[in-house]
Design an enzyme around this catalytic site. Structure first.
Site, PDB file in Angstrom:
ATOM      1  N   ASP A  80       0.919  -1.116   0.051  1.00  0.00           N
ATOM      2  CA  ASP A  80      -0.096   0.040  -0.210  1.00  0.00           C
ATOM      3  C   ASP A  80       0.892   1.176   0.096  1.00  0.00           C
ATOM      4  O   ASP A  80       2.133   1.446   0.149  1.00  0.00           O
ATOM      5  CB  ASP A  80      -0.936  -0.091   1.172  1.00  0.00           C
ATOM      6  CG  ASP A  80      -2.169   0.922   1.047  1.00  0.00           C
ATOM      7  OD1 ASP A  80      -2.289   1.573   0.055  1.00  0.00           O
ATOM      8  OD2 ASP A  80      -2.959   0.892   1.950  1.00  0.00           O
ATOM      9  N   LYS A  81       0.160   2.394  -0.487  1.00  0.00           N
ATOM     10  CA  LYS A  81       0.962   3.758  -0.244  1.00  0.00           C
ATOM     11  C   LYS A  81      -0.001   4.512   0.235  1.00  0.00           C
ATOM     12  O   LYS A  81      -1.284   4.310   0.467  1.00  0.00           O
ATOM     13  CB  LYS A  81       1.113   4.022  -1.585  1.00  0.00           C
ATOM     14  CG  LYS A  81       1.095   5.604  -1.748  1.00  0.00           C
ATOM     15  CD  LYS A  81      -0.015   6.287  -2.399  1.00  0.00           C
ATOM     16  CE  LYS A  81      -0.138   7.712  -2.255  1.00  0.00           C
ATOM     17  NZ  LYS A  81      -1.521   8.408  -2.557  1.00  0.00           N
ATOM     18  N   HIS A  82       0.343   5.524   1.115  1.00  0.00           N
ATOM     19  CA  HIS A  82      -0.129   6.588   1.769  1.00  0.00           C
ATOM     20  C   HIS A  82       0.291   7.807   1.788  1.00  0.00           C
ATOM     21  O   HIS A  82       1.506   7.878   1.870  1.00  0.00           O
ATOM     22  CB  HIS A  82      -0.469   6.094   3.361  1.00  0.00           C
ATOM     23  CG  HIS A  82      -1.633   7.163   4.181  1.00  0.00           C
ATOM     24  ND1 HIS A  82      -2.776   6.713   3.963  1.00  0.00           N
ATOM     25  CD2 HIS A  82      -1.433   8.267   4.621  1.00  0.00           C
ATOM     26  CE1 HIS A  82      -3.608   7.612   4.762  1.00  0.00           C
ATOM     27  NE2 HIS A  82      -2.798   8.569   4.873  1.00  0.00           N
ATOM     28  N   SER A  83      -0.684   8.873   1.282  1.00  0.00           N
ATOM     29  CA  SER A  83      -0.278  10.393   1.343  1.00  0.00           C
ATOM     30  C   SER A  83      -0.807  10.943   2.604  1.00  0.00           C
ATOM     31  O   SER A  83      -1.853  10.825   2.973  1.00  0.00           O
ATOM     32  CB  SER A  83      -0.696  10.836   0.069  1.00  0.00           C
ATOM     33  OG  SER A  83      -0.683  12.401  -0.054  1.00  0.00           O
ATOM     34  N   THR A 120      -9.753  10.778  -0.800  1.00  0.00           N
ATOM     35  CA  THR A 120      -9.647   9.524  -1.786  1.00  0.00           C
ATOM     36  C   THR A 120     -11.090   8.993  -1.955  1.00  0.00           C
ATOM     37  O   THR A 120     -11.890   8.782  -3.029  1.00  0.00           O
ATOM     38  CB  THR A 120      -8.758   8.420  -1.757  1.00  0.00           C
ATOM     39  OG1 THR A 120      -7.399   9.028  -1.801  1.00  0.00           O
ATOM     40  CG2 THR A 120      -8.630   7.528  -2.763  1.00  0.00           C
ATOM     41  N   ARG A 168     -10.391  14.889  14.546  1.00  0.00           N
ATOM     42  CA  ARG A 168      -9.233  16.117  14.125  1.00  0.00           C
ATOM     43  C   ARG A 168      -9.746  16.847  13.278  1.00  0.00           C
ATOM     44  O   ARG A 168      -8.818  18.149  13.011  1.00  0.00           O
ATOM     45  CB  ARG A 168      -7.977  15.367  13.905  1.00  0.00           C
ATOM     46  CG  ARG A 168      -7.836  14.293  15.157  1.00  0.00           C
ATOM     47  CD  ARG A 168      -6.623  13.138  14.509  1.00  0.00           C
ATOM     48  NE  ARG A 168      -5.554  13.802  13.417  1.00  0.00           N
ATOM     49  CZ  ARG A 168      -5.139  13.162  12.363  1.00  0.00           C
ATOM     50  NH1 ARG A 168      -5.824  12.115  12.221  1.00  0.00           N
ATOM     51  NH2 ARG A 168      -4.201  13.655  11.617  1.00  0.00           N
ATOM     52  N   SER A 183      -2.735   7.312  13.134  1.00  0.00           N
ATOM     53  CA  SER A 183      -3.761   7.413  12.465  1.00  0.00           C
ATOM     54  C   SER A 183      -3.365   6.517  11.232  1.00  0.00           C
ATOM     55  O   SER A 183      -4.265   5.645  11.054  1.00  0.00           O
ATOM     56  CB  SER A 183      -4.392   8.781  12.022  1.00  0.00           C
ATOM     57  OG  SER A 183      -5.450   8.527  11.065  1.00  0.00           O
ATOM     58  N   LYS A 187      -4.397   2.154  10.763  1.00  0.00           N
ATOM     59  CA  LYS A 187      -5.247   1.403   9.434  1.00  0.00           C
ATOM     60  C   LYS A 187      -4.305   0.674   8.748  1.00  0.00           C
ATOM     61  O   LYS A 187      -4.852  -0.501   8.182  1.00  0.00           O
ATOM     62  CB  LYS A 187      -5.702   2.700   8.615  1.00  0.00           C
ATOM     63  CG  LYS A 187      -6.821   3.710   9.176  1.00  0.00           C
ATOM     64  CD  LYS A 187      -7.488   4.516   8.236  1.00  0.00           C
ATOM     65  CE  LYS A 187      -6.550   5.606   7.870  1.00  0.00           C
ATOM     66  NZ  LYS A 187      -6.481   6.770   8.657  1.00  0.00           N
ATOM     67  N   LYS A 188      -3.112   1.055   8.491  1.00  0.00           N
ATOM     68  CA  LYS A 188      -2.323  -0.024   7.556  1.00  0.00           C
ATOM     69  C   LYS A 188      -2.009  -1.215   8.104  1.00  0.00           C
ATOM     70  O   LYS A 188      -1.892  -2.207   7.752  1.00  0.00           O
ATOM     71  CB  LYS A 188      -1.161   1.099   7.106  1.00  0.00           C
ATOM     72  CG  LYS A 188      -1.227   2.263   6.505  1.00  0.00           C
ATOM     73  CD  LYS A 188      -2.335   1.893   5.349  1.00  0.00           C
ATOM     74  CE  LYS A 188      -2.401   3.239   4.585  1.00  0.00           C
ATOM     75  NZ  LYS A 188      -3.504   3.286   3.634  1.00  0.00           N
TER      76      LYS A 188
END
Length: 436
Positions: A80-83, A120, A168, A183, A187-188
């Protein structure tokens, strides 16, 4: 057991919380024993006082274990990728199917708009019928079938984070390095990943406004994630201008479709997408190095395989089966469009990128309260970038609005966000740093 208010008071006064106190507070948040006001006070205390590495790990683990932790049995790595969020950041929409077309499996748990940045899930929900919150059984089936699925947090996955995330967003605590770390990683880790690539934005449109702040966050996430057994690499990328030339929900989905079918491939968006996806393939053992990975990813787009994966994912999650051919019919369109020109022609010197994100919210494309709805049709397209020459016939961008009044306000905001002059500015590289 410590009362929630005692945990808040301790952190407010700068004390170090033990793992048990953090776990009890997060359990109370999950079960509803901790109120929204208490959660907001805790977030503000953390924002000002910060957490030690041990506290950060304890918070991440508590939020991960507040719900189900997935386990996968697939023929390839789960990646996965997260921004950390930006303007015009539609990378997830194209990256997930690209990696899937190269043999990876991408079970992506994404969020909605946070602060001035787009989400997203809000983008994907602009597609008619798309179900961003299916059950875990459906999630597993779609990942196994298409190689990727982008969904939101269900009630089973990190439910404590889901509640705190919304709080938040509206309490001025989005930028907390500690809360961002917990956070993202809760999730990951709950998604059962083999590897993660972090895209930490830096610049005027990022939560981390400076390179140093972005590096601190990247090091925090990479350190905590690898310590938890999930191989993670971070890239710091530039957000001093919108990444794509579109900002909004449906307009970014349309942009992503154009990218996947080869109709439009803007250099900076392509560079960031390719760099992140290539790191994912290397972490997953699907390529020997990023050069090989980049070649495979570009072939996945050129061959149409990535586009097919995206269309398959959308269809499997309730969207149209022919999205690539009927995108305009499956996406909402705003009734008013307005071209925005500068007062005088010239070269774009800089962009107040955060102001563009706030202008999208002003159009109705984001939230000021957790319960607010989102107008998926509104936003901006054809956004100019630093270095672009704006002649008398060119524009800074196009407003897509619900009515004339909001179009005028958004046009004024967009014009104010751009500085136009006579000289060519220095252009910052898209990829600023790699953190491992």
């Amino acid at each position: 057991m410590r009362l929630p208010q005692e945990v808040i008071r301790a952190k407010r006064d700068g004390e170090t919380l033990d793992g048990a106190a953090i776990a009890e507070f997060i359990a109370g948040l999950t079960e509803g024993c901790v109120t929204e006001g208490q959660a907001a006070a805790f977030a503000m205390a953390v924002f000002f006082r910060g957490l030690s590495l041990e506290e950060r790990v304890a918070l991440t683990r508590a939020m991960t274990e507040s719900g189900t932790v997935l386990r996968w049995d697939l023929p390839g790595p789960t990646l996965d990728k997260h921004s950390t969020g930006g303007i015009g950041d539609a990378v997830s929409l194209v990256l997930a199917p690209m990696v899937a077309a190269c043999g990876g499996y991408v079970p992506m748990i994404s969020g909605r708009g946070l602060g001035h940045t787009g989400g997203t899930l809000d983008k994907l929900e602009s597609i008619a019928g798309y179900n961003a919150t299916p059950g875990l059984d459906v999630f597993r089936q779609v990942v196994a079938k298409t190689g990727c699925a982008i969904i939101g947090q269900t009630s089973e996955l990190a439910p404590a984070d889901k509640r705190l995330y919304a709080i938040r967003d509206v309490t001025g605590t989005v930028e907390s390095l500690d809360l961002i770390t917990a956070s993202i990683l809760s999730k990951k880790l709950a998604a059962g990943l083999d590897g993660l690539v972090m895209d930490v934005k830096a610049g005027s449109g990022a939560f981390m406004g400076t390179h140093d702040a972005a590096r601190a966050l990247a090091e925090s996430i990479v350190g905590v994630a690898n310590g938890a057994g999930m191989r993670t690499v971070g890239l710091i990328t530039d957000m001093d201008a919108p990444l794509a030339s579109a900002a909004g929900n449906a307009v970014e989905v349309s942009y992503a479709i154009d990218y996947l079918i080869g109709r439009k491939q803007e250099p900076r968006f392509h560079a960031v997408t390719l760099a992140l996806a290539a790191e994912m393939l290397v972490i997953g053992g699907l390529a020997a190095d990023t050069a090989e990975a980049s070649r495979r990813l570009e072939q996945a787009v050129a061959s149409g395989q990535a586009a097919e994966r995206f269309e398959g994912m959308v269809a499997a999650l309730g969207g149209p089966t022919d999205l690539l051919g009927s995108g305009s019919e499956s996406l909402p369109a705003a009734p008013i469009t307005k071209f925005v020109k500068p007062d005088v022609p010239g070269i774009v010197q800089s962009v107040a990128t955060r102001a563009i994100g706030l202008a999208v919210i002003g159009l109705g494309g984001g939230r000021t309260r957790p319960q607010d709805g989102v107008d998926h049709a509104v936003g901006f397209t054809a956004l100019a970038r630093p270095g672009d020459t704006i002649s008398a016939d060119a524009c800074l961008g196009i407003v897509h609005a619900r009515d004339e009044d909001s179009a005028e306000r958004a046009a004024a905001s967009l014009k104010a966000a751009y500085q136009v002059g006579a000289d060519a500015p220095g252009i910052t590289e898209a990829i600023l740093e790699r953190v491992e």
